[in-house]
Design an enzyme around this catalytic site. Structure first.
Site, PDB file in Angstrom:
ATOM      1  CE  LYS A  57      -3.247   2.059   2.766  1.00  0.00           C
ATOM      2  NZ  LYS A  57      -4.053   1.916   3.925  1.00  0.00           N
ATOM      3  CG  ASP A  62      -5.464  -1.794   2.278  1.00  0.00           C
ATOM      4  OD1 ASP A  62      -5.058  -2.530   2.670  1.00  0.00           O
ATOM      5  OD2 ASP A  62      -7.016  -0.525   2.323  1.00  0.00           O
ATOM      6  CB  ALA A 121       1.237  -6.166   4.079  1.00  0.00           C
ATOM      7  CD  GLU A 124       0.005   0.601   9.952  1.00  0.00           C
ATOM      8  OE1 GLU A 124       0.853   1.265  11.159  1.00  0.00           O
ATOM      9  OE2 GLU A 124      -0.473   1.162   8.220  1.00  0.00           O
ATOM     10  CB  THR A 178      -3.617  -3.461   8.516  1.00  0.00           C
ATOM     11  OG1 THR A 178      -3.255  -1.660   7.929  1.00  0.00           O
ATOM     12  CG2 THR A 178      -2.063  -3.123   7.138  1.00  0.00           C
ATOM     13  CB  THR A 238       5.888 -10.047  16.228  1.00  0.00           C
ATOM     14  OG1 THR A 238       6.621  -9.502  17.461  1.00  0.00           O
ATOM     15  CG2 THR A 238       4.883 -10.011  17.042  1.00  0.00           C
ATOM     16  CG  ASP A 239       9.827 -11.224  20.323  1.00  0.00           C
ATOM     17  OD1 ASP A 239       9.528 -10.219  19.888  1.00  0.00           O
ATOM     18  OD2 ASP A 239      10.870 -11.115  20.738  1.00  0.00           O
ATOM     19  CD  GLU A 240       7.002  -6.089  20.551  1.00  0.00           C
ATOM     20  OE1 GLU A 240       5.290  -5.951  20.840  1.00  0.00           O
ATOM     21  OE2 GLU A 240       7.721  -5.497  19.991  1.00  0.00           O
ATOM     22  CE1 TYR A 261       3.274  -5.363  15.074  1.00  0.00           C
ATOM     23  CE2 TYR A 261       4.434  -5.214  16.869  1.00  0.00           C
ATOM     24  CZ  TYR A 261       3.984  -6.063  15.569  1.00  0.00           C
ATOM     25  OH  TYR A 261       4.932  -7.119  14.917  1.00  0.00           O
ATOM     26  CE  LYS A 283       1.963  -9.573  12.648  1.00  0.00           C
ATOM     27  NZ  LYS A 283       2.555  -9.442  11.604  1.00  0.00           N
TER      28      LYS A 283
HETATM   29  P1  NAD Z   1       7.179  -1.740   8.240  1.00  0.00           P
HETATM   30  O1  NAD Z   1       6.718  -1.088   8.913  1.00  0.00           O
HETATM   31  O2  NAD Z   1       8.541  -1.637   8.026  1.00  0.00           O
HETATM   32  O3  NAD Z   1       6.980  -2.604   6.977  1.00  0.00           O
HETATM   33  C1  NAD Z   1       5.225  -2.664   6.513  1.00  0.00           C
HETATM   34  C2  NAD Z   1       5.405  -2.611   5.327  1.00  0.00           C
HETATM   35  O4  NAD Z   1       3.673  -2.994   5.039  1.00  0.00           O
HETATM   36  C3  NAD Z   1       5.568  -1.401   4.631  1.00  0.00           C
HETATM   37  O5  NAD Z   1       5.879  -1.215   3.081  1.00  0.00           O
HETATM   38  C4  NAD Z   1       3.716  -0.744   4.283  1.00  0.00           C
HETATM   39  O6  NAD Z   1       3.880   0.154   3.802  1.00  0.00           O
HETATM   40  C5  NAD Z   1       3.312  -2.269   4.471  1.00  0.00           C
HETATM   41  N1  NAD Z   1       1.768  -2.496   4.698  1.00  0.00           N
HETATM   42  C6  NAD Z   1       1.152  -1.591   5.418  1.00  0.00           C
HETATM   43  N2  NAD Z   1      -0.177  -1.865   5.613  1.00  0.00           N
HETATM   44  C7  NAD Z   1      -0.044  -2.441   4.367  1.00  0.00           C
HETATM   45  C8  NAD Z   1      -1.638  -2.582   4.001  1.00  0.00           C
HETATM   46  N3  NAD Z   1      -3.178  -2.373   4.677  1.00  0.00           N
HETATM   47  N4  NAD Z   1      -1.967  -3.015   2.948  1.00  0.00           N
HETATM   48  C9  NAD Z   1      -0.572  -3.344   1.717  1.00  0.00           C
HETATM   49  N5  NAD Z   1       0.608  -2.741   2.376  1.00  0.00           N
HETATM   50  C10 NAD Z   1       0.826  -2.563   4.001  1.00  0.00           C
HETATM   51  O7  NAD Z   1       7.868  -3.167   9.094  1.00  0.00           O
HETATM   52  P2  NAD Z   1       8.706  -4.360   9.510  1.00  0.00           P
HETATM   53  O8  NAD Z   1       8.892  -3.746  10.214  1.00  0.00           O
HETATM   54  O9  NAD Z   1       9.435  -4.917   7.735  1.00  0.00           O
HETATM   55  O10 NAD Z   1       7.529  -5.541   9.278  1.00  0.00           O
HETATM   56  C11 NAD Z   1       7.269  -6.502   8.809  1.00  0.00           C
HETATM   57  C12 NAD Z   1       6.738  -7.451   9.679  1.00  0.00           C
HETATM   58  O11 NAD Z   1       7.234  -8.630  10.325  1.00  0.00           O
HETATM   59  C13 NAD Z   1       5.507  -7.108   9.771  1.00  0.00           C
HETATM   60  O12 NAD Z   1       4.508  -7.776   9.971  1.00  0.00           O
HETATM   61  C14 NAD Z   1       5.519  -7.126  11.676  1.00  0.00           C
HETATM   62  O13 NAD Z   1       5.053  -7.594  12.245  1.00  0.00           O
HETATM   63  C15 NAD Z   1       7.063  -8.391  11.250  1.00  0.00           C
HETATM   64  N6  NAD Z   1       7.896  -8.634  12.130  1.00  0.00           N
HETATM   65  C16 NAD Z   1       8.878  -7.177  12.461  1.00  0.00           C
HETATM   66  C17 NAD Z   1       9.379  -7.305  13.669  1.00  0.00           C
HETATM   67  C18 NAD Z   1      10.478  -6.400  13.643  1.00  0.00           C
HETATM   68  O14 NAD Z   1      11.841  -6.523  14.426  1.00  0.00           O
HETATM   69  N7  NAD Z   1      10.312  -4.876  13.220  1.00  0.00           N
HETATM   70  C19 NAD Z   1       9.742  -8.784  14.341  1.00  0.00           C
HETATM   71  C20 NAD Z   1       8.949  -9.376  14.288  1.00  0.00           C
HETATM   72  C21 NAD Z   1       8.436  -9.230  13.290  1.00  0.00           C
HETATM   73  O1  DAU Z   2       9.753  -8.280  19.279  1.00  0.00           O
HETATM   74  C1  DAU Z   2       9.811  -7.839  17.478  1.00  0.00           C
HETATM   75  C2  DAU Z   2       9.657  -6.741  17.762  1.00  0.00           C
HETATM   76  O2  DAU Z   2      10.077  -5.507  17.592  1.00  0.00           O
HETATM   77  C3  DAU Z   2       8.509  -6.366  16.223  1.00  0.00           C
HETATM   78  O3  DAU Z   2       7.642  -7.264  16.569  1.00  0.00           O
HETATM   79  C4  DAU Z   2       7.431  -4.699  16.311  1.00  0.00           C
HETATM   80  O4  DAU Z   2       7.420  -4.512  14.440  1.00  0.00           O
HETATM   81  C5  DAU Z   2       9.422  -4.032  16.022  1.00  0.00           C
HETATM   82  O5  DAU Z   2       8.849  -2.277  16.309  1.00  0.00           O
HETATM   83  C6  DAU Z   2       9.873  -4.089  17.688  1.00  0.00           C
HETATM   84  O6  DAU Z   2       9.274  -3.976  18.594  1.00  0.00           O
HETATM   85  P1  DAU Z   2      10.190  -2.798  19.697  1.00  0.00           P
HETATM   86  O7  DAU Z   2       8.939  -2.283  20.320  1.00  0.00           O
HETATM   87  O8  DAU Z   2      11.214  -3.857  20.702  1.00  0.00           O
HETATM   88  O9  DAU Z   2      10.387  -2.167  19.299  1.00  0.00           O
HETATM   89  P2  DAU Z   2      11.222  -0.115  19.116  1.00  0.00           P
HETATM   90  O10 DAU Z   2      12.840  -0.136  18.152  1.00  0.00           O
HETATM   91  O11 DAU Z   2      10.198  -0.024  18.896  1.00  0.00           O
HETATM   92  O12 DAU Z   2      11.846  -0.306  20.532  1.00  0.00           O
HETATM   93  C7  DAU Z   2      12.861  -1.480  20.977  1.00  0.00           C
HETATM   94  C8  DAU Z   2      12.839  -1.096  22.674  1.00  0.00           C
HETATM   95  O13 DAU Z   2      13.457  -0.001  22.633  1.00  0.00           O
HETATM   96  C9  DAU Z   2      11.914  -1.117  23.571  1.00  0.00           C
HETATM   97  O14 DAU Z   2      12.103  -1.431  25.140  1.00  0.00           O
HETATM   98  C10 DAU Z   2      11.442   0.569  23.352  1.00  0.00           C
HETATM   99  C11 DAU Z   2      12.625   1.052  23.615  1.00  0.00           C
HETATM  100  N1  DAU Z   2      12.743   2.448  22.985  1.00  0.00           N
HETATM  101  C12 DAU Z   2      12.607   2.352  21.551  1.00  0.00           C
HETATM  102  C13 DAU Z   2      12.318   3.574  20.641  1.00  0.00           C
HETATM  103  C14 DAU Z   2      11.473   3.950  19.496  1.00  0.00           C
HETATM  104  C15 DAU Z   2      13.903   3.490  23.664  1.00  0.00           C
HETATM  105  O15 DAU Z   2      14.179   3.617  24.756  1.00  0.00           O
HETATM  106  N2  DAU Z   2      13.701   4.721  22.728  1.00  0.00           N
HETATM  107  C16 DAU Z   2      13.289   4.849  21.836  1.00  0.00           C
HETATM  108  O16 DAU Z   2      13.328   5.944  21.377  1.00  0.00           O
END
Ligand code: NAD
Ligand code: DAU
Length: 339
Positions: free
Chosen positions: A31, A56, A78, A80, A96, A121-123, A146, A150
């Site tokens: 999207k 979307d 995809a 949030e 989403t 995710t591990d969350e 969030y 998930k």
């Molecule tokens: P991100 O936020 O960087 O990217 C999300 C992507 O999804 C974007 O390209 C966005 O445009 C697209 N998107 C959002 N809503 C949409 C919709 N309605 N239709 C189509 N596309 C849409 O996310 P990320 O950090 O790359 O995470 C990717 C996946 O992995 C997610 O499902 C997240 O829950 C999971 N995950 C992330 C982490 C992490 O540390 N980032 C860890 C574990 C799991």
């Molecule tokens: O554990 C997997 C998850 O990791 C994914 O599922 C999520 O999509 C991804 O966003 C991430 O979640 P977290 O909340 O763990 O990530 P974030 O980078 O937002 O924060 C990491 C840790 O750092 C968390 O304990 C919050 C803290 N933090 C975060 C920010 C943005 C700070 O202390 N300061 C900050 O400015």
């Protein structure tokens, strides 16, 4: 394989696309929300195996229209993804992450897609006790909106396997880090702030523990699960060394040669989980996968990437990365919000 990737313009999705494109035909359905950045895909944009469809996942007609005939797999990234945004408002997360996943499952079933890989995710396990490790037997106790969305989406995947017999797998990964991560998440935010000698916000006491995995290691595992995993199984991936945020940030500042005075305590995140830790022995045992990049090595490489790609960060922060999208589709959503 013919792979339909959702969210391939995001952080992890774009790494997966970059890894998959040399060997597979990839259709990236995205999207292009604030988190979708086509700059992340510049290296594969013209590859004959790659194509983009903007749409979307909640729009079943758009998904069905973009899905190719005889699709081998959907890899569903995809979502949030940012916890802080879900605390501000959960609505888009439910739409989403929950509704969108159900739409994807329905389309996959009706169009007889051979395999559905759901990225979780591990969350979903919530706050882990001091010696607890998330695995397939752990109770699901999501803490944030969030994580709740998930967890709900995982349930819909398992229900589709059970009820309709579709071939679907789930992966749960810990905190990913690496290049092209949007600078709202801890590490890209801290690196880009530190490079400009700006303060780094530390939520609360900074003693929250996260299990960092390099995005390259994660996507290698995702390809292995996709190719060799068993339907209905949930696989776990982690970095193997959970660390407190404050220790991560001190190591980062040491690598950058910047003073610890940049660390600035701010109000804690509401309902902030203290500890995540993933037991990935299932994935090692069954698929032979284990993380190969140590945290310090990966962090050094990530720092180098951000240092050499300040233009990518500048375009993120200014909202310029969305220009292409806005010119094509009109300014619909806010551009990158104040970071
Ligand atoms: P991100 O936020 O960087 O990217 C999300 C992507 O999804 C974007 O390209 C966005 O445009 C697209 N998107 C959002 N809503 C949409 C919709 N309605 N239709 C189509 N596309 C849409 O996310 P990320 O950090 O790359 O995470 C990717 C996946 O992995 C997610 O499902 C997240 O829950 C999971 N995950 C992330 C982490 C992490 O540390 N980032 C860890 C574990 C799991
Ligand atoms: O554990 C997997 C998850 O990791 C994914 O599922 C999520 O999509 C991804 O966003 C991430 O979640 P977290 O909340 O763990 O990530 P974030 O980078 O937002 O924060 C990491 C840790 O750092 C968390 O304990 C919050 C803290 N933090 C975060 C920010 C943005 C700070 O202390 N300061 C900050 O400015």
């Amino acid at each position: 394989m013919k792979i339909f990737v959702t969210g391939g313009a995001g952080f992890i999705g774009s790494e997966f696309v970059r890894q998959a494109v040399p060997n597979h035909q990839v259709i990236n359905f995205d999207k292009l929300t604030y988190a979708g950045n086509l700059d992340n895909l510049a290296s594969v944009a013209k590859h004959p195996n790659y194509s983009l469809a903007v749409g979307d996942i909640c729009d079943s007609k758009a998904v069905a229209g973009a899905l190719p005939e005889n699709c081998d797999a959907i890899v569903h990234f995809a979502a949030e993804s940012h916890v802080d945004r879900s605390i501000l408002s959960a609505e888009e997360f439910v739409r989403t992450n929950v509704v969108g996943t159900q739409v994807m499952l329905d389309v996959a079933r009706h169009r007889k897609v051979k395999r559905f890989l759901h990225i979780s995710t591990d969350e979903v396990g919530g706050d882990m006790p001091p010696n607890g490790w998330l695995n397939s037997d752990s109770p699901l106790r999501p803490s944030s909106p969030y994580a709740a969305s998930k967890t709900a989406s995982e349930h819909f995947v398992r229900a589709a396997v059970h009820t309709f017999g579709i071939d679907a797998l789930i992966t749960r990964t810990s905190n990913n880090y690496g290049p092209y991560q949007f600078p709202e998440k801890l590490l890209p935010l801290a690196i880009s702030n530190a490079l400009e000698d700006r303060p780094i916000p530390v939520y609360g006491d900074g003693m929250q523990v996260r299990d960092w995995i390099h995005v390259t290691d994660n996507c290698r595992a995702l390809l292995a699960v996709l190719e060799r995993g068993r339907s209905g199984v949930t696989y776990h991936m982690g970095g193997g060394g959970p660390l407190a945020n404050i220790d991560v940030l001190k190591l980062l500042l040491k690598i950058l040669g910047k003073p610890e005075t940049l660390l600035t305590t701010v109000t804690d995140r509401l309902g902030h989980d203290r500890r995540y830790a993933v037991d990935f022995s299932d994935t090692t045992k069954e698929l032979g996968w284990r993380p190969e990049i140590s945290f310090e090595e990966g962090l050094r490489a990530t720092v180098d990437w951000y240092r050499n790609n300040t233009e990518w960060v500048r375009r993120c922060r200014s909202g310029e990365y969305r220009k292409y999208y806005e010119e094509m589709y009109g300014e619909r959503e806010a551009t990158a919000q104040a970071i």
